[in-house]
Design a protein around this motif. Structure first.
Motif, PDB file in Angstrom:
ATOM      1  N   ALA A 108       0.822  -1.208   0.000  1.00 27.06           N
ATOM      2  CA  ALA A 108       0.000   0.000   0.000  1.00 27.06           C
ATOM      3  C   ALA A 108       0.862   1.266   0.000  1.00 27.06           C
ATOM      4  N   TYR A 109       2.071   1.179   0.516  1.00 26.25           N
ATOM      5  CA  TYR A 109       2.965   2.352   0.552  1.00 26.25           C
ATOM      6  C   TYR A 109       3.266   2.833  -0.872  1.00 26.25           C
ATOM      7  N   GLY A 110       3.510   1.865  -1.749  1.00 20.32           N
ATOM      8  CA  GLY A 110       3.591   2.149  -3.187  1.00 20.32           C
ATOM      9  C   GLY A 110       4.780   2.973  -3.659  1.00 20.32           C
ATOM     10  N   ARG A 111       5.693   3.331  -2.771  1.00 16.15           N
ATOM     11  CA  ARG A 111       6.829   4.162  -3.191  1.00 16.15           C
ATOM     12  C   ARG A 111       8.150   3.493  -2.802  1.00 16.15           C
ATOM     13  N   ASP A 112       9.234   4.119  -3.225  1.00 15.97           N
ATOM     14  CA  ASP A 112      10.573   3.600  -2.972  1.00 15.97           C
ATOM     15  C   ASP A 112      11.134   4.294  -1.729  1.00 15.97           C
ATOM     16  N   LEU A 113      11.144   3.595  -0.612  1.00 20.72           N
ATOM     17  CA  LEU A 113      11.564   4.232   0.644  1.00 20.72           C
ATOM     18  C   LEU A 113      13.061   4.533   0.660  1.00 20.72           C
ATOM     19  N   VAL A 114      13.869   3.669   0.066  1.00 23.42           N
ATOM     20  CA  VAL A 114      15.310   3.932   0.055  1.00 23.42           C
ATOM     21  C   VAL A 114      15.584   5.261  -0.653  1.00 23.42           C
ATOM     22  N   LYS A 115      14.899   5.489  -1.757  1.00 22.95           N
ATOM     23  CA  LYS A 115      15.072   6.746  -2.491  1.00 22.95           C
ATOM     24  C   LYS A 115      14.678   7.945  -1.614  1.00 22.95           C
ATOM     25  N   GLU A 116      13.525   7.826  -0.975  1.00 20.78           N
ATOM     26  CA  GLU A 116      13.053   8.934  -0.131  1.00 20.78           C
ATOM     27  C   GLU A 116      13.996   9.175   1.044  1.00 20.78           C
ATOM     28  N   TYR A 117      14.476   8.085   1.614  1.00 21.33           N
ATOM     29  CA  TYR A 117      15.395   8.173   2.750  1.00 21.33           C
ATOM     30  C   TYR A 117      16.714   8.845   2.348  1.00 21.33           C
ATOM     31  N   VAL A 118      17.286   8.377   1.248  1.00 22.88           N
ATOM     32  CA  VAL A 118      18.577   8.921   0.808  1.00 22.88           C
ATOM     33  C   VAL A 118      18.435  10.424   0.548  1.00 22.88           C
ATOM     34  N   GLU A 119      17.396  10.807  -0.166  1.00 23.50           N
ATOM     35  CA  GLU A 119      17.214  12.224  -0.496  1.00 23.50           C
ATOM     36  C   GLU A 119      16.999  13.078   0.761  1.00 23.50           C
ATOM     37  N   ALA A 120      16.151  12.576   1.655  1.00 23.26           N
ATOM     38  CA  ALA A 120      15.810  13.357   2.850  1.00 23.26           C
ATOM     39  C   ALA A 120      17.012  13.531   3.783  1.00 23.26           C
ATOM     40  N   PHE A 121      17.747  12.459   4.002  1.00 18.72           N
ATOM     41  CA  PHE A 121      18.875  12.547   4.944  1.00 18.72           C
ATOM     42  C   PHE A 121      20.024  13.351   4.341  1.00 18.72           C
ATOM     43  N   ARG A 122      20.224  13.179   3.042  1.00 15.51           N
ATOM     44  CA  ARG A 122      21.228  13.970   2.346  1.00 15.51           C
ATOM     45  C   ARG A 122      20.889  15.458   2.467  1.00 15.51           C
ATOM     46  N   ALA A 123      19.605  15.786   2.276  1.00 13.98           N
ATOM     47  CA  ALA A 123      19.169  17.189   2.323  1.00 13.98           C
ATOM     48  C   ALA A 123      19.435  17.818   3.694  1.00 13.98           C
ATOM     49  N   GLU A 124      19.437  17.004   4.747  1.00 14.27           N
ATOM     50  CA  GLU A 124      19.721  17.528   6.091  1.00 14.27           C
ATOM     51  C   GLU A 124      21.219  17.517   6.391  1.00 14.27           C
ATOM     52  N   GLY A 125      22.006  17.120   5.413  1.00 16.32           N
ATOM     53  CA  GLY A 125      23.463  17.154   5.607  1.00 16.32           C
ATOM     54  C   GLY A 125      24.025  15.950   6.337  1.00 16.32           C
ATOM     55  N   LEU A 126      23.242  14.878   6.430  1.00 16.88           N
ATOM     56  CA  LEU A 126      23.754  13.678   7.099  1.00 16.88           C
ATOM     57  C   LEU A 126      24.390  12.727   6.087  1.00 16.88           C
ATOM     58  N   GLN A 127      25.348  11.962   6.543  1.00 17.09           N
ATOM     59  CA  GLN A 127      25.933  10.906   5.716  1.00 17.09           C
ATOM     60  C   GLN A 127      24.934   9.766   5.667  1.00 17.09           C
ATOM     61  N   VAL A 128      24.907   9.098   4.525  1.00 14.50           N
ATOM     62  CA  VAL A 128      23.859   8.114   4.286  1.00 14.50           C
ATOM     63  C   VAL A 128      24.413   6.690   4.203  1.00 14.50           C
ATOM     64  N   GLY A 129      23.857   5.812   5.030  1.00 15.56           N
ATOM     65  CA  GLY A 129      24.263   4.414   5.029  1.00 15.56           C
ATOM     66  C   GLY A 129      23.085   3.485   4.805  1.00 15.56           C
ATOM     67  N   LEU A 130      23.389   2.296   4.300  1.00 13.01           N
ATOM     68  CA  LEU A 130      22.361   1.271   4.120  1.00 13.01           C
ATOM     69  C   LEU A 130      22.819  -0.024   4.773  1.00 13.01           C
ATOM     70  N   TYR A 131      21.887  -0.657   5.467  1.00 15.51           N
ATOM     71  CA  TYR A 131      22.094  -1.996   6.009  1.00 15.51           C
ATOM     72  C   TYR A 131      21.570  -2.976   4.975  1.00 15.51           C
ATOM     73  N   PHE A 132      22.312  -4.048   4.729  1.00 17.07           N
ATOM     74  CA  PHE A 132      21.862  -5.055   3.770  1.00 17.07           C
ATOM     75  C   PHE A 132      22.097  -6.441   4.368  1.00 17.07           C
ATOM     76  N   SER A 133      21.033  -7.219   4.468  1.00 14.76           N
ATOM     77  CA  SER A 133      21.150  -8.556   5.045  1.00 14.76           C
ATOM     78  C   SER A 133      21.661  -9.545   4.008  1.00 14.76           C
ATOM     79  N   LEU A 134      22.752 -10.229   4.350  1.00 17.25           N
ATOM     80  CA  LEU A 134      23.276 -11.290   3.476  1.00 17.25           C
ATOM     81  C   LEU A 134      22.336 -12.493   3.526  1.00 17.25           C
ATOM     82  N   ILE A 135      21.662 -12.599   4.647  1.00 14.75           N
ATOM     83  CA  ILE A 135      20.702 -13.682   4.877  1.00 14.75           C
ATOM     84  C   ILE A 135      19.361 -13.274   4.265  1.00 14.75           C
TER      85      ILE A 135
END
Ligand code: JFZ
Length: 446
Positions: A108-135
């Protein structure tokens, strides 16, 4: 600043300089498990399996999620970087992956959260990281092992013999997407390798299974500055002790190690509705100070709820920690371990000639610090920049005007026999400053 750059890190392996400065990161665990609301391992803890888990996908609707609000709050709380679970062990992707239908854009969310997250945190001047499960417990080719939700399901195991070649190809493809379609990513946080686990009928997985070397090469070719944590089973990357505090400075010879303490607010990473095991704001602040005093970063976790909001308790704790950081940021950012040993119930952090004493309990009027005598040019409380008087081998600092300095003088006479030449005697106000942890800043002589 020389102190900061002096750290142990392989050549041509990304650039952790920002990481050593920033010190305070926000970990965000979010996924379908946020709806189950009883720990991010719920799928395997309760051996739910793919079919049983489907209801969380079908009903997933974080309607109040606003990545810009997350980013603003993160910044206000003093965080300098963030790490979001792009995909946790359950296999659900928070981005619009082309390699699977099991993704947030199909809910139902229907959007790309990683994209929104990266843009929003970048805009606030924060460094951006992603967690990725190998499992990945959702992928049909992922070989069932002792952590897998279907480990006791004979029928599933018979029908899914595992094809790690094919799984790993898929997994590398997903990592490639994340590093290709979202601009610069500063930090990729893999989780996790367990090659030495043995359940009798199955064993754990490590660098051979993940093809870690190959994966690492691909990552660095896509994003040469990116930094990686140490869970690819290659013996390098940011050290990530989890939910415990190191008990010594992480120094290897003379160089600082690059490491990060990962801490939760209540023991669970994912939103855990009925969990009441919250740390106090004071405890969280002390964890951060303790970590930086040992030359590490703290990655502090939150688990937003299934509507995409931060619960009241999280807001309250981060609000208080953020207020402390607003006043005491200079004793954290850019700081590392000090060459001096702190007195009892206290920690030192240091940034060049600025030495910070974090007082975990407030002493009565005086504090004796060894080896600092003769080295201090000025001292003040950080919360209000008010002068703090001290005595070192050249006598009481500043002019002796008030009766309070007279107290210090009397104290000096009383403890004279114990007063080593190289010690510093600090005179504190009786009233403890009303902050979570008071900090004294010593400006050292050149
Ligand atoms: C892992 C995840 O399983 C957990 O859900 C969370 O994301 C945390 C940050 O990382 O936790 C681990 C990782 C490794 C071990 C145990 C828990 N281990 O090696 O035993």
């Amino acid at each position: 600043m020389e102190m900061i750059k002096n750290f142990e890190w392989p050549d041509d392996y990304g650039n952790p300089e920002w990481f050593m400065e920033d010190r305070f990161g926000l970990f965000i665990h979010f996924g379908l498990f946020s709806a189950a609301a009883r720990h991010e391992w719920v799928m395997t803890l309760e051996q739910i399996g793919k079919d049983g888990y489907q209801k969380y996908f079908d009903n997933f609707n974080p309607d109040l999620l606003d990545a810009r609000k997350w980013a603003k709050k993160a910044k206000a709380a003093g965080f300098k970087y963030a790490v979001l679970t792009a995909k946790h062990h359950e296999g659900f992707a928070l981005w619009d992956t082309a390699l699977s239908d099991y993704k947030i854009s199909n809910t139902a969310y229907g959007r790309d959260l990683v994209k929104e997250y990266v843009e929003a945190f970048r805009a606030e001047g924060l460094q951006v990281g992603l967690y990725f499960s190998l499992i990945d417990w959702n992928h049909p080719d992922f070989l069932v092992d002792g952590y897998h939700p279907e480990r006791n399901n004979k029928e599933y195991i018979e029908n899914h013999p595992g094809d790690m070649e094919s799984y790993t190809k898929f997994m590398h493809g997903q990592v490639r997407e994340l590093l290709t379609n979202y601009g610069k990513i500063d930090y990729l946080w893999f989780d996790f390798s367990y090659a030495n686990r043995d359940w009798g009928d199955s064993v754990g997985k490590g660098r051979e299974d993940w093809k870690s070397e190959e994966l690492e090469k691909m990552i660095l070719s896509l994003q040469p500055d990116i930094i990686l944590n140490d869970r690819l089973d290659l013996g390098r990357g940011v050290g990530t002790p989890e939910q415990y505090q190191r008990n010594a400075k992480m120094e290897n010879g003379k160089k600082q190690l690059v490491w990060e303490a990962c801490q939760t607010l209540n023991g669970s990473w994912g939103y855990d509705r009925d969990n009441l095991d919250w740390k106090t704001p004071e405890m969280v602040t002390k964890l951060l100070i303790d970590t930086v005093s040992k030359g590490g970063n703290m990655l502090l976790n939150i688990g937003p709820n299934a509507r995409g909001e931060w619960d009241a308790k999280t807001e309250e704790i981060l609000g208080r920690v953020g207020e402390w950081m607003r006043l005491h940021g200079r004793a954290i950012y850019g700081c590392g371990a000090s060459e001096f040993d702190a007195p009892a119930d206290a920690r030192f952090t240091q940034n060049g000639n600025r030495l910070y004493l974090h007082l975990f309990s407030w002493p009565y009027r005086t504090l004796l610090i060894e080896k600092l005598g003769g080295k201090v040019a000025y001292a003040q409380l950080v919360n209000d920049n008010s002068e703090i008087k001290y005595i070192q081998d050249e006598g009481l600092s500043g002019k002796r005007k008030s009766h309070k300095d007279l107290n210090a003088e009397v104290t000096e006479i009383h403890i004279k026999d114990k007063f080593e030449d190289n010690s510093l005697l600090v005179t504190l106000p009786v009233q403890r400053p009303d902050v979570l942890v008071p900090v004294i800043e010593f400006i050292l002589k050149d």
